[in-house]
Enzyme design. Structure first.
Site, short mmCIF file in Angstrom:
data_model
loop_
_atom_site.label_atom_id
_atom_site.label_comp_id
_atom_site.label_asym_id
_atom_site.label_seq_id
_atom_site.Cartn_x
_atom_site.Cartn_y
_atom_site.Cartn_z
N GLN A 31 0.97 -1.25 0.04
CA GLN A 31 -0.02 -0.03 0.20
C GLN A 31 0.92 1.20 0.03
O GLN A 31 1.50 1.47 1.05
CB GLN A 31 -0.79 0.07 1.35
N SER B 218 -12.46 2.52 -1.53
CA SER B 218 -12.78 3.01 -2.83
C SER B 218 -14.06 3.70 -2.86
O SER B 218 -14.74 3.96 -4.06
CB SER B 218 -12.66 1.97 -3.90
N ALA C 17 -11.19 3.80 4.65
CA ALA C 17 -10.47 2.92 4.21
C ALA C 17 -9.56 3.34 3.21
O ALA C 17 -9.61 4.71 2.49
CB ALA C 17 -11.20 1.62 3.79
N HIS C 18 -8.65 2.47 2.27
CA HIS C 18 -7.94 2.89 1.59
C HIS C 18 -8.84 3.20 0.09
O HIS C 18 -9.61 2.61 -0.52
CB HIS C 18 -7.01 1.84 1.08
N GLY C 19 -8.43 4.39 -0.45
CA GLY C 19 -8.69 4.86 -1.85
C GLY C 19 -10.54 5.70 -1.68
O GLY C 19 -10.77 6.12 -2.63
#
Lengths: 349, 349, 349
Positions: free
Chosen positions: B201, B262, B242-244
């Site tokens: 990541q 996302s 969370a990521h994105g």
């Protein structure tokens, strides 16, 4: 054996735990362990009847039980409160707690801070201006006690705890790693253009005696007034206490539960895991909130509520049972409709 | 009086808050407090009509109110926006905020870091290689600004905050104690043998101007691309981003809410406490998600959704009411069945 | 292009990723990016068919795909496992991971600690008495490894992690910022006067090889016995693991999920976001718990459960659909009642 500090005879242990001994008092006890893990030299305990079936198989040298247990494959330590005696056994036989001893030269302690006798302060701890630390309190590595804050006697403040400015902490308080007390409440006023104006959160926070606060839990300070957690309340990990909340004495807040702003929990309230309580409501003394439940209004003292939104446990249980029977209810409805149509077709117009 | 910085006259305070004064402008005001806690010398406020009944009993010297309030037992500061004026009163009369002043010799600052004018850096803070800190920003004890990260001007970064490598933070950003920005997203690819291969990541994280991030909240970085929180968004404690994820401007995310990977939250979205949003969905501008709700699909702009899974608030309310009436519906069904059987027994075959 | 380490030819990259190349092997690849963000010089990937419509528009120089993808506007790297190959591409082309190099003179390392070769220890990290750190492990700023704890080889322990006393951590373990391992379990015995007696929590915690623990997550230690997380399990941010929990191999616990005391999760269990599991239950191998769900009893291996309380996914889906149709069912019931009354009025008494 799980661990050991120093062997004691079973007779000595019985006396220390306030238990009546049935068995050989000369046995050497060197450790304490669970029913299944215990071996020779260990004392174990049975407090939850759910585990009674494991007692005949234990290899422990002695077991702490109440009078309802008829037999055991080892010596018995009899007490009406096996779980309390077990707590004492762990304190007696387990390793010493993780208190810091001495004041590390690597800590940053403001010259105006007052440090009581026998305080332990670990490397990289920070004690701010005019802060006061009571006797025998232990401050872990990287813990911060902010300016003008006080911590009472015999506290254990673990690593990475952040006690912000002007926070009052009582005695015998335990804070697990990473707990935060005195962070800014989530208070904003909407400006005419839709943006959020921060309300400065400069109120006080009071944590009374014998409170425990779990790892990563957060207790916010309000704009004005105070957030207060009364004596003897225990808070688990990852719990959110918002600005201006008042929690009474001996409350239990399980992990990942949360209480929104200005809400009052009276004495002995219990929040099960992942429960939530909305802002500006009051939970009466001894109210119990089930796991994952969401309290949206005042709750009477002594009430057990469950669900989203939370209702009385009995009503929730009934509704839940019926919810699962919905397909059956629908089928019954269809069946009735068919029978009714048949009757109608025979009926005179 | 809760606290005081310096006395002001009521006339001066009215001018500073942009309020019209009704009462004695020569009164000395020394503090700000809630309706019930306030005493002589304090200014208080009434913004929520729910608390109007407490106004007659206040002992405050002055109260901030809008024009709808007809009378008060003290001087009035009139404004169409009492809550905004209260924010300003706290800023004026409360204690100064907890900014760090000066650069501690106990901080570890990489020689290649760029530190702006009037920056405060507390003991044991770490500023990594090539990091840049803007003017007047305050870095608390044990806070970390990772290599190649930037923090803008006038930020307040509290204790134990972790800003990881290559994170871009705007100006006037506040991060409460223990917040983490730039931790690894939860991204794994399943190997043929069932074990999990970590996807590195190494994407970027951008936190725009005027964002606030609460205690213990976490904002993950993605494998590629970026996680972005746009200007003016406020995030409470223990929130997971969370990521994105992309969050628009002026969003409000209450405590213990979470947004999976996302997902996009457009401007002005509100997540109430303990709400959750699944991955790869989009919440339209101004959408509101109720407490404890779980969003599982795209939500139209302006929609208020509630429940698990979340549906429109009106539909959820209807279903909840009926859910509680399920026992009654079942009884009605039983009754109908009995009546139908009676009819059938009389009916010609 | 998102970032770059060093250019490689597409032919070299194909070989490194174990992919079959379709296209010009002499192309220079300098970065890796998502389908929409990628530009010339980047490799991208398509693993989720949901995003297939974005492939024709990509500006990437190459795309990692499986054999089902018929065409692409750039070179193809063919593999049956595009997501695994993408992981490798990020590792190859992305920036290096955030490992600490060298041992900072600002760390506090007990003289009795054993530090393996090529270990990195950041400023203000604390390594306690008799702790052991394996080869090539990276210890971030302010991380604490408590007395008598061990950390294996090739671990990455990020900033502000707290590994308490007597914790055993395997090799290749990653802990994100602020994670806590070995905090006291939430264990109290009620005294006759209603106050809570703390059970000393002095048991062990074992984190096996290849485990990842997310930011702000907490893993508690028990009073006796141990808490164990088996090899290859991945835990996201803000997750609660209570005292005495056993988690099997390759489990996945998404953000803000929680597991109460003494519960067992067998191998390959999945908890989706914000899920909770009560204490003293067992989830069979490969069981899947839906987001926001609450498990209240044992769950059979391979079962997918959803809801509060959690039931089989199919049953939950049926009940949810019917729940939304409740208004319609009620109307049908009313209609039947009216028709029945009409019949009754015509029926002979």
């Amino acid at each position: 054996m799980i661990y050991t500090r120093a062997a004691v005879t079973l007779a000595d242990l019985a006396e220390r735990l306030g238990c009546r001994l049935e068995g050989d008092g000369a046995l050497e006890i060197t450790g304490v362990a669970g029913l299944e893990d215990a071996g020779p030299g260990d004392v174990t305990f049975l407090a939850n009847p759910k585990y009674a079936s494991k007692l005949p198989g234990t290899r422990a040298s002695a077991v702490i039980v109440d009078e309802s247990v008829l037999s055991a494959p080892c010596a018995r330590l009899r007490t009406p409160q096996p779980y309390l005696a077990f707590a004492e056994a762990v304190a007696t036989l387990g390793p010493p707690g993780p208190r810091v001893h001495g004041i590390s030269p690597l800590a940053a302690i403001d010259p105006s801070a007052e440090i009581g006798p026998d305080v332990g302060i670990a490397p990289f701890a920070v004690v701010g201006a005019r802060a006061r630390i009571g006797a025998r309190t232990s401050i872990g590595p990287h813990a911060v006690v902010g300016p003008d804050s006080t911590v009472g006697e015999d506290c254990v403040i673990h690593a990475h705890v952040s006690i912000r400015e002007r926070v009052a902490v009582g005695s015998r308080v335990i804070m697990q790693d990473g707990a935060v007390v005195g962070s800014d409440g989530f208070g904003f006023a909407r400006r005419p253009d839709g943006t959020h104006q921060k309300i400065p959160q400069v109120g006080r926070v009071a944590i009374e005696d014998d409170v425990e606060i779990g790892a990563q839990s957060a207790v916010d300070r309000p704009a004005v007034g105070e957030t207060r957690i009364a004596a003897g309340t225990k808070i688990d990990n990852l719990v959110q206490i918002a600005h201006g909340v008042k929690i009474g004495r001996r409350a239990l807040l399980a992990a990942q539960s949360g209480v929104a702003g200005s809400t009052v929990l009276e004495d002995d309230v219990v929040l099960a895991g992942q429960a939530g309580v909305t802002g500006h409501v009051r939970l009466g003394r001894g109210a119990i909130v089930g796991a994952k439940s969401a309290v949206t209004k005042d709750i009477d003292a002594g009430t057990h509520v469950v669900g989203i939104p939370a209702i009385e446990e009995k009503a929730w249980r009934d509704a839940t049972v019926l919810l699962r029977r919905l397909p059956q209810l629908r089928d019954e409805l269809r069946d009735l409709e068919a029978r009714l149509s048949a009757l109608e077709s025979k009926s005179p117009r």
